[in-house]
Design a protein around this motif. Structure first.
Motif, short mmCIF file in Angstrom:
data_model
loop_
_atom_site.label_atom_id
_atom_site.label_comp_id
_atom_site.label_asym_id
_atom_site.label_seq_id
_atom_site.Cartn_x
_atom_site.Cartn_y
_atom_site.Cartn_z
N VAL A 276 0.85 -1.19 0.00
CA VAL A 276 0.00 0.00 0.00
C VAL A 276 0.89 1.23 0.00
O VAL A 276 1.67 1.44 0.93
N ARG A 277 0.78 2.04 -1.04
CA ARG A 277 1.52 3.29 -1.14
C ARG A 277 0.60 4.44 -0.76
O ARG A 277 -0.60 4.42 -1.08
N GLY A 278 1.14 5.44 -0.10
CA GLY A 278 0.32 6.59 0.27
C GLY A 278 1.17 7.66 0.93
O GLY A 278 2.32 7.90 0.55
N THR A 279 0.60 8.28 1.93
CA THR A 279 1.29 9.29 2.72
C THR A 279 1.21 8.90 4.20
O THR A 279 0.46 7.99 4.57
N LEU A 280 1.98 9.58 5.02
CA LEU A 280 1.90 9.31 6.45
C LEU A 280 0.48 9.55 6.97
O LEU A 280 0.02 8.85 7.87
N GLU A 281 -0.20 10.50 6.38
CA GLU A 281 -1.58 10.77 6.80
C GLU A 281 -2.50 9.61 6.42
O GLU A 281 -3.27 9.11 7.26
N SER A 282 -2.44 9.15 5.18
CA SER A 282 -3.35 8.09 4.74
C SER A 282 -3.04 6.76 5.41
O SER A 282 -3.95 5.96 5.69
N LEU A 283 -1.78 6.50 5.70
CA LEU A 283 -1.42 5.22 6.30
C LEU A 283 -1.86 5.11 7.75
O LEU A 283 -1.90 4.02 8.31
N GLN A 284 -2.22 6.23 8.37
CA GLN A 284 -2.70 6.17 9.75
C GLN A 284 -4.02 5.42 9.87
O GLN A 284 -4.39 4.97 10.95
N ASP A 285 -4.74 5.25 8.75
CA ASP A 285 -6.00 4.51 8.76
C ASP A 285 -5.82 3.08 8.27
O ASP A 285 -6.81 2.34 8.14
N LEU A 286 -4.60 2.68 8.01
CA LEU A 286 -4.34 1.34 7.48
C LEU A 286 -4.51 0.29 8.58
O LEU A 286 -4.00 0.44 9.68
N GLU A 287 -5.23 -0.77 8.26
CA GLU A 287 -5.45 -1.85 9.21
C GLU A 287 -4.53 -3.02 8.90
O GLU A 287 -4.15 -3.25 7.75
N GLY A 288 -4.18 -3.77 9.93
CA GLY A 288 -3.33 -4.94 9.73
C GLY A 288 -1.87 -4.57 9.57
O GLY A 288 -1.37 -3.66 10.21
N PHE A 289 -1.17 -5.31 8.69
CA PHE A 289 0.26 -5.08 8.43
C PHE A 289 1.08 -5.19 9.72
O PHE A 289 1.91 -4.34 10.01
N GLY A 290 0.81 -6.24 10.52
CA GLY A 290 1.55 -6.39 11.77
C GLY A 290 3.03 -6.60 11.53
O GLY A 290 3.84 -5.71 11.74
N HIS A 291 3.41 -7.79 11.07
CA HIS A 291 4.81 -8.06 10.75
C HIS A 291 5.04 -7.68 9.30
O HIS A 291 4.73 -8.43 8.37
N SER A 292 5.57 -6.48 9.11
CA SER A 292 5.70 -5.95 7.76
C SER A 292 6.87 -4.98 7.72
O SER A 292 7.68 -4.89 8.64
N VAL A 293 6.95 -4.23 6.61
CA VAL A 293 7.97 -3.20 6.45
C VAL A 293 7.28 -1.89 6.11
O VAL A 293 6.35 -1.87 5.30
N LEU A 294 7.72 -0.82 6.74
CA LEU A 294 7.25 0.53 6.42
C LEU A 294 8.43 1.31 5.86
O LEU A 294 9.48 1.39 6.49
N VAL A 295 8.24 1.88 4.68
CA VAL A 295 9.27 2.70 4.06
C VAL A 295 8.76 4.13 3.99
O VAL A 295 7.63 4.38 3.55
N VAL A 296 9.57 5.08 4.46
CA VAL A 296 9.21 6.50 4.46
C VAL A 296 10.21 7.24 3.58
O VAL A 296 11.43 7.15 3.79
N LEU A 297 9.69 7.98 2.62
CA LEU A 297 10.54 8.70 1.66
C LEU A 297 10.34 10.19 1.85
O LEU A 297 9.48 10.81 1.22
N GLY A 298 11.13 10.78 2.75
CA GLY A 298 10.97 12.17 3.10
C GLY A 298 11.43 13.13 2.00
O GLY A 298 12.08 12.73 1.05
#
Length: 208
Positions: free
Chosen positions: A186-208
């Motif tokens: 799931v690609r988005g923004t820090l704002e949109s990802l705040q509503d993301l459900e699940g993704f417990g054991h996963s990877v988060l990539v932030v491109l500032g």
């Protein structure tokens, strides 16, 4: 004869992404140790297997008993040198010959899936630990990668970053089940990802 403890990185999990040396070592194993999922994917007939659970002290005793008579192959997810079981095994078996076969980390795999390089990224983990506020501080152009867990999932981390001064419009992506048929990105923004459900054991990539 002294027996060897082999630690093999199995990458993101799909056998297609395990290095040939790792596959060869796993296939030849008399005693094979790994997660339930890894054992399902890699075990061969006739192998003695032990599942990695939360009871590592019991597992260490089982490995010690097997090393009396056999080499033991331990499969670890990702790369052996990146938040793996290797430090625990080295501590438990300080006098045992250990051979390490590296794999592809889920972090580097995630950046590859996004078509991004990671040599200039700050790589951290929220899995069983928490980075310091200084590590999370915003800087324009800063790139970060996080391992997550069910408590500190991408949504939770996105909220933490926004509270730490990161712009809500910062580009980010959450990636789970990497390399499998049900891979989910799931690609988005820090704002949109705040509503993301699940993704417990996963990877988060932030491109500032």
């Amino acid at each position: 004869m002294e027996h060897t403890l082999y630690v093999v990185g199995i990458g993101p999990g799909n056998p297609d992404y395990v290095v040939p040396k790792g596959i060869e070592t796993i296939k030849k194993a008399t005693v094979l140790v790994g997660s339930e999922r890894a054992l399902e994917d890699f075990r061969a007939p006739g192998q003695t297997t032990y599942a990695i659970t939360g009871k590592l002290s019991i597992l260490a005793e089982q490995i010690q008993q097997e090393l009396v008579s056999h080499d033991v192959v331990v499969m670890v997810s990702g790369d052996t040198g990146y938040y793996s079981l290797l430090p625990y095994l080295k501590k438990k078996f300080p006098n045992q010959p250990i051979e390490v076969i590296a794999g592809i980390s889920s972090m580097t795999f995630a950046f590859a899936r996004l078509g991004e390089v990671w040599h200039d990224a700050d790589l951290m983990s929220f899995h069983g630990r928490q980075p310091s506020p200084e590590q999370l501080a915003y800087r324009e152009g800063k790139k970060m990668g996080f391992l997550t867990d069910p408590e500190y999932n991408p949504a939770h981390i996105a909220r933490i970053l926004c509270e730490s001064g990161w712009p809500a419009s910062t580009t980010a992506a959450a990636l789970e089940r990497l390399s499998y048929d049900d891979e989910h990105i799931v690609r988005g923004t820090l704002e949109s990802l705040q509503d993301l459900e699940g993704f417990g054991h996963s990877v988060l990539v932030v491109l500032g």
